[in-house]
Design an enzyme around this catalytic site. Structure first.
Site: not given
Length: 258
Positions: A46, A57
């Site tokens: 990814e 995140d």
């Protein structure tokens, strides 16, 4: 066949996918990181598209995105860096990013560039499912690209089955509803969530991500899904190694034994 589908057709268990942020810690290291990971037995990669407000995140990946943007990384440059990657990399490649830079780039143009450089799919954490179904899925399908959807412990069984029926590739099982970041172990609540989804016998494969950084979390993920996704731990090691991808993956494999 799309490489993501082929991967799961050929390999049912113990897959390992790695996330890293394009352009961090060095602007020109993207292709080298991909080639190094592919050469060291990683199943799927990814590639993070840096964004200034990555809401899902944790601090490690946020820091990587900030560094990448400061280095000058952009979608246009990323596609330029990936133009020859399929000469020597065969494993599935997925772009992971937020909608803002992709919409600004133009979604159909984004899909066209993905096909040109050999990208197989995308993960877009802030894409609403309604918009996915009505606007984005039809375009991605035309280009044989997979849009991978995420589920969390808070996702209802009805919703999981609806996602399973209307997506392709695999389902990304987020280990918790929190942000990304390494964890020492998965507690009883997370194990119960893994067991529940595993028992649903979904049509599509599943991969577990968020928090995997050692032997316990890796084995737990692989026991309850087709494989594991590691992000923060590798990003941290890559940064500490100043972009030396071989050193970072060697250290990651060592950490996964402990």
């Amino acid at each position: 066949m799309n490489r993501i589908n082929q991967l799961f057709a050929d390999n049912k268990k113990d897959l390992l996918s790695i996330y890293f942020c394009a352009g961090a810690p060095t602007l020109d290291g993207t292709a080298n990181v991909i080639r190094t990971l592919a050469a060291n037995g990683i199943s799927m990669i990814e590639i993070g598209i840096p964004f200034s407000d990555p809401m899902a995140d944790g601090p490690v990946i946020q820091d990587a995105a900030t560094k990448a943007l400061r280095n000058g990384m952009s979608l246009k440059l990323l596609f330029e860096q990936l133009k020859d990657i399929r000469r020597d990399v065969d494993i599935p490649l997925i772009l992971m990013g937020y909608m803002n830079p992709i919409v600004r780039f133009g979604f159909e143009q984004f899909c066209q560039k993905c096909v040109e450089v050999g990208i197989d799919g995308m993960i877009l954490p802030d894409l609403p499912f309604k918009d996915y179904m009505e606007e984005f899925k039809p375009i991605a399908d035309r280009y044989d690209l997979r849009i991978i959807m995420l589920i969390t412990p808070e996702t209802s069984e009805e919703r999981i089955r609806f996602i399973d029926s209307n997506t392709d590739g695999f389902i990304y099982m987020v280990s918790s509803a929190a942000i990304t970041g390494a964890q020492k172990e998965f507690d009883a609540a997370k194990q119960a969530y893994f067991n529940k989804v595993h028992a649903m016998n979904l049509q599509h494969p599943t991969m577990i991500g968020f928090g995997i950084s050692n032997k316990q979390t890796l084995e737990s993920a692989q026991a309850n899904a087709n494989g594991a996704i590691i992000g923060s731990k590798f990003v941290q090691l890559l940064d500490a190694a100043k972009g030396d991808a071989q050193a970072a993956i060697d250290q990651l494999y060592e950490a996964l034994k402990q």
